[in-house]
Design a protein around this motif. Structure first.
Motif, PDB file in Angstrom:
ATOM      1  N   ARG A  19       0.815  -1.155  -0.093  1.00 20.89           N
ATOM      2  CA  ARG A  19      -0.050   0.026   0.015  1.00 20.89           C
ATOM      3  C   ARG A  19       0.854   1.178   0.133  1.00 20.89           C
ATOM      4  O   ARG A  19       1.945   1.316   0.826  1.00 20.89           O
ATOM      5  CB  ARG A  19      -0.895  -0.031   1.162  1.00 20.89           C
ATOM      6  N   VAL A  20       0.633   2.063  -0.930  1.00 21.47           N
ATOM      7  CA  VAL A  20       1.788   3.303  -1.153  1.00 21.47           C
ATOM      8  C   VAL A  20       1.611   4.184   0.035  1.00 21.47           C
ATOM      9  O   VAL A  20       0.286   4.536   0.663  1.00 21.47           O
ATOM     10  CB  VAL A  20       0.990   4.136  -2.277  1.00 21.47           C
ATOM     11  N   VAL A  25       5.498   9.367  -1.968  1.00 15.55           N
ATOM     12  CA  VAL A  25       5.105   9.892  -3.133  1.00 15.55           C
ATOM     13  C   VAL A  25       5.696  11.556  -3.077  1.00 15.55           C
ATOM     14  O   VAL A  25       6.187  11.778  -2.172  1.00 15.55           O
ATOM     15  CB  VAL A  25       3.612  10.160  -2.853  1.00 15.55           C
ATOM     16  N   ASP A  26       5.369  12.133  -4.161  1.00 12.21           N
ATOM     17  CA  ASP A  26       6.118  13.733  -4.340  1.00 12.21           C
ATOM     18  C   ASP A  26       4.633  14.489  -4.244  1.00 12.21           C
ATOM     19  O   ASP A  26       3.589  14.136  -3.692  1.00 12.21           O
ATOM     20  CB  ASP A  26       6.555  13.954  -5.785  1.00 12.21           C
ATOM     21  N   LEU A  27       4.808  15.765  -4.403  1.00 11.66           N
ATOM     22  CA  LEU A  27       4.019  16.750  -3.902  1.00 11.66           C
ATOM     23  C   LEU A  27       2.426  16.546  -4.874  1.00 11.66           C
ATOM     24  O   LEU A  27       1.405  17.006  -4.460  1.00 11.66           O
ATOM     25  CB  LEU A  27       4.295  18.155  -4.250  1.00 11.66           C
ATOM     26  N   GLN A  28       2.511  15.899  -6.004  1.00 14.25           N
ATOM     27  CA  GLN A  28       1.402  15.467  -6.684  1.00 14.25           C
ATOM     28  C   GLN A  28       0.953  14.143  -6.141  1.00 14.25           C
ATOM     29  O   GLN A  28      -0.058  13.467  -7.088  1.00 14.25           O
ATOM     30  CB  GLN A  28       2.067  15.536  -8.338  1.00 14.25           C
ATOM     31  N   PHE A  32       7.432   8.107  -6.235  1.00 19.68           N
ATOM     32  CA  PHE A  32       8.824   8.587  -6.860  1.00 19.68           C
ATOM     33  C   PHE A  32       9.365   7.346  -7.472  1.00 19.68           C
ATOM     34  O   PHE A  32       9.259   6.154  -7.188  1.00 19.68           O
ATOM     35  CB  PHE A  32       9.879   8.939  -5.677  1.00 19.68           C
ATOM     36  N   ASN A  33      10.028   7.634  -8.737  1.00 19.17           N
ATOM     37  CA  ASN A  33      10.557   6.361  -9.650  1.00 19.17           C
ATOM     38  C   ASN A  33      11.414   5.380  -8.675  1.00 19.17           C
ATOM     39  O   ASN A  33      11.165   4.239  -9.079  1.00 19.17           O
ATOM     40  CB  ASN A  33      11.292   6.989 -10.733  1.00 19.17           C
TER      41      ASN A  33
END
Length: 291
Positions: A19-20, A25-28, A32-33
């Motif tokens: 589960r992320v 994650v970034d601001l969007q 992140f890759n």
């Protein structure tokens, strides 16, 4: 890599859920890759657990280690904050010393990221490649063919004692700090002992069945190596010992469960009896079920 159309979840026997998290994650709110490499690395570790392979002990026994040589990722669509993901992983092929894994990250049935990971079996000191040990090659091949990664044997202390003792020492004495004088007793010689072995023939879980008393079976010394807990090995031991008890005519089975494992036994139909108590300095509770 194979064609994108072939990258379905059904392609992979081994699957690891994720589960992320906010930290990924970034601001969007897009992952992140680089975190996809972490997802694949976690899936590799769980791949060995799915094979009932205690990694450190296994590679030491086999005289080598596994080193990552190359990663290739192909991004199809982003994963987002709070997404529920599944990473599928499979060993696609093996060379003399190399293992090529294919992996994919899925949200529902949609493939978001494809990965190819190339590992090499090598000497841990010099990091020079070596041939993959036949036992390891066979283990991985059989797993990918859908074969069970373990076998459970029930036999006497004379036949199973060394293997059972190895697991119990690792769990009860080394991990939990129980005194050896409390762990081993004369009852071992009169019990049936179940031991689960992986395809490398390492013992990974054990338990014992005491002689019947008026149709009541008693199971004890249930132990699974720490790194493999949650893999269903304890349930294999318990089912094998209950089958042995049924075969000899027992109608009920009881055990003295560590309180930390009460949920595990409850999930297999056991109910608590009485109140918790201390045994060898650890909270226990008696549990039982009908056979």
């Amino acid at each position: 890599m194979t064609e994108q159309a072939d990258w379905t979840l059904e392609r992979f026997r081994h699957r690891e859920p994720f589960r992320v998290r906010w930290s990924e994650v970034d601001l969007q709110k897009i992952v992140f890759n680089a975190h996809y490499l972490t997802y694949f690395d976690v899936a590799i570790a769980s791949y060995w657990r799915a094979n009932a392979m205690p990694y450190e002990e296994a590679v030491s026994m086999l005289g080598g280690d596994i080193f990552l040589k190359k990663n290739t990722l192909t991004y199809q669509a982003p994963a987002l904050y709070e997404d529920r993901l599944v990473v599928g992983l499979r060993c696609a092929d093996m060379g003399r010393s190399s293992m090529r894994f294919e992996g994919a990250v899925f949200r529902d049935e949609h493939c978001l990221v494809q990965g190819e990971l190339l590992y090499v079996w090598a000497d841990p000191a010099t990091r020079t490649s070596q041939p993959i040990p036949p036992a390891l090659r066979d283990m991985m091949d059989q797993f990918e063919r859908g074969q069970a990664p373990t076998t459970c044997r029930v036999d006497s202390w004379q036949a199973q004692g060394e293997a059972a003792q190895w697991v119990r020492r690792a769990v009860f004495i080394e991990e939990q700090g129980i005194d050896a004088a409390d762990e081993y007793d004369a009852a071992d010689a009169t019990c049936d002992h179940a031991v689960v072995y992986n395809r490398l023939q390492q013992p990974v879980a054990t338990g014992r069945l005491l002689p019947s008393e008026q149709g009541v079976a008693t199971i004890g010394r249930m132990a699974t190596l720490r790194v493999l807990r949650g893999s269903g090995l304890g349930a294999q031991v318990l089912e094998a010992l209950m089958a042995q008890a049924r075969a000899r005519g027992d109608k009920r089975v009881q055990l003295h469960a560590q309180c930390s494992a009460q949920g595990f036994y409850t999930s297999l139909g056991y109910e608590p009896v009485g109140q918790p108590y201390q045994e060898v300095g650890i909270p226990h509770i008696t549990m039982q079920r009908a056979l």
